[in-house]
Design an enzyme around this catalytic site. Sequence first.
Site, PDB file in Angstrom:
ATOM      1  CD1 TRP A 186      -1.250  -1.161  -4.514  1.00 35.25           C
ATOM      2  CD2 TRP A 186      -1.893  -0.493  -2.721  1.00 35.25           C
ATOM      3  NE1 TRP A 186      -0.017  -0.875  -3.921  1.00 35.25           N
ATOM      4  CE2 TRP A 186      -0.566  -0.409  -2.920  1.00 35.25           C
ATOM      5  CE3 TRP A 186      -2.584  -0.259  -1.320  1.00 35.25           C
ATOM      6  CZ2 TRP A 186       0.290   0.096  -1.792  1.00 35.25           C
ATOM      7  CZ3 TRP A 186      -1.731   0.363  -0.600  1.00 35.25           C
ATOM      8  CH2 TRP A 186      -0.317   0.830  -0.400  1.00 35.25           C
ATOM      9  CG  HIS A 263       1.381   2.831  -8.415  1.00 34.85           C
ATOM     10  ND1 HIS A 263       0.317   1.963  -7.797  1.00 34.85           N
ATOM     11  CD2 HIS A 263       1.407   3.848  -7.408  1.00 34.85           C
ATOM     12  CE1 HIS A 263      -0.113   2.407  -6.888  1.00 34.85           C
ATOM     13  NE2 HIS A 263       0.302   3.608  -6.712  1.00 34.85           N
ATOM     14  CG  ASP A 295       2.965   6.472  -5.820  1.00 42.51           C
ATOM     15  OD1 ASP A 295       2.345   7.225  -6.332  1.00 42.51           O
ATOM     16  OD2 ASP A 295       2.584   5.234  -5.041  1.00 42.51           O
TER      17      ASP A 295
END
Length: 424
Positions: A186, A263, A295
């Site tokens: 990520w 997300h 988030d």
Amino acid sequence: MDRNVREAFALARERYAELGVDVDRAIDRLGRLSVSLHCWQGDDVVGFEGSSGEIGGGLAVTGRYPGRARDGDELRADLDRALSLIPGSHRLNLHASYAEAPGRPVDRDALGPEHFSRWIDWAKRRGVGLDFNPTFFAHPLAADGLTLSHPDPAIRRFWVDHGIICRRIGAAFGEATGTPCVTNLWIPDGSKDLPVDRKGPRERLLSSLDAIFAEPIDSARNKDAVEGKLFGIGAEAYTVGSHEFYLAYAVSRGKLLCLDAGHYHPTEVLSDKLSAVLAFLDEALLHVSRGVRWDSDHVVTLTDELDAIAQELVRGDYLGRVHLGLDFFDASINRVAAWVIGARNLLKALLRALLEPIDRLRALEAEGDLTGRLALLEEAKLLPSGAVWDYYCQERGVPGGIEWLDAIRSYERDVLAKRVEAGA
């Protein structure tokens, strides 16, 4: 085992049997599931690189609860305490920033398995698997919020090298523990305000990813996953690695797609995405979290959406294809308790889904009896899953009910308080 727990379980088993549910089979299936606990809950995502506490990358931890883990030994001790209160056999999810390199600091493009040897030893001793994440934040070369999509080739090269090394470390984890490591990628890359060029950063990210994944690694040792996001602090207008980007990448490159519950747009739910993406992917990774308005990575609670996620996993027969992990960070409460609450809630939701009278529900739906389906779904909500949960916990030597909190209070008094006295 407590007599009251045993008697309540016997009554619950009879009640479920009336609806065609095999409680013993449900317990057996639950006992074979593993949840990957995330190391970063234990120290507020600080890591062991001597950081001042500035995380960056759109990440923010709120609260100053006393007793934060300050090194690997303290973090492992906290994890030991948490795992002792969670029924079943589980895993640990590490970030690269938790490398232990005594003496001269090692930058992220030069890390190796040797910098995680103490984690490997701990995992082997406990008999748990390890998962891994490259750390693309909290670093001078990520100060502007760009990494693999950065316009500077030298900066991109640094982060590509980091990604390559992390896959090798993940493979070493898998080799040492005898269970595949899921290495999840990520990045925080994005734009605070509206960009003119959306195409260029995504083309650079695509090229960077292909370079990272170019080296073949046996999936028996390491499985690659990619994780998208909607937005974050500093990336409110544009996120390079969006859900659509990584879904296409995972499908076209044969990677796992990581779905994080926080997300997506607030009106989207992860539970609805499972059957869609798993129609095209062999496996997926779930980061179970709880966003509040955005988030914000709150501790997982037993919400309708958590139940829905668990139900989709069971109804779709996806449990063998989906890797389960937690992802939240809360410094406003006891950090060890946060792990325990989150993991136990995910397991409770999975147990409730495994206890669902699915055969009867499917029959009603196939017959077109939607009234009967709705009625049974609602009645099932009050079936005595709590009695089964308490039995499952005690059978595995873990406190049921709220009794586990007594162990947390003792640990806080005997261990965490001493860290405060020492200046933690």
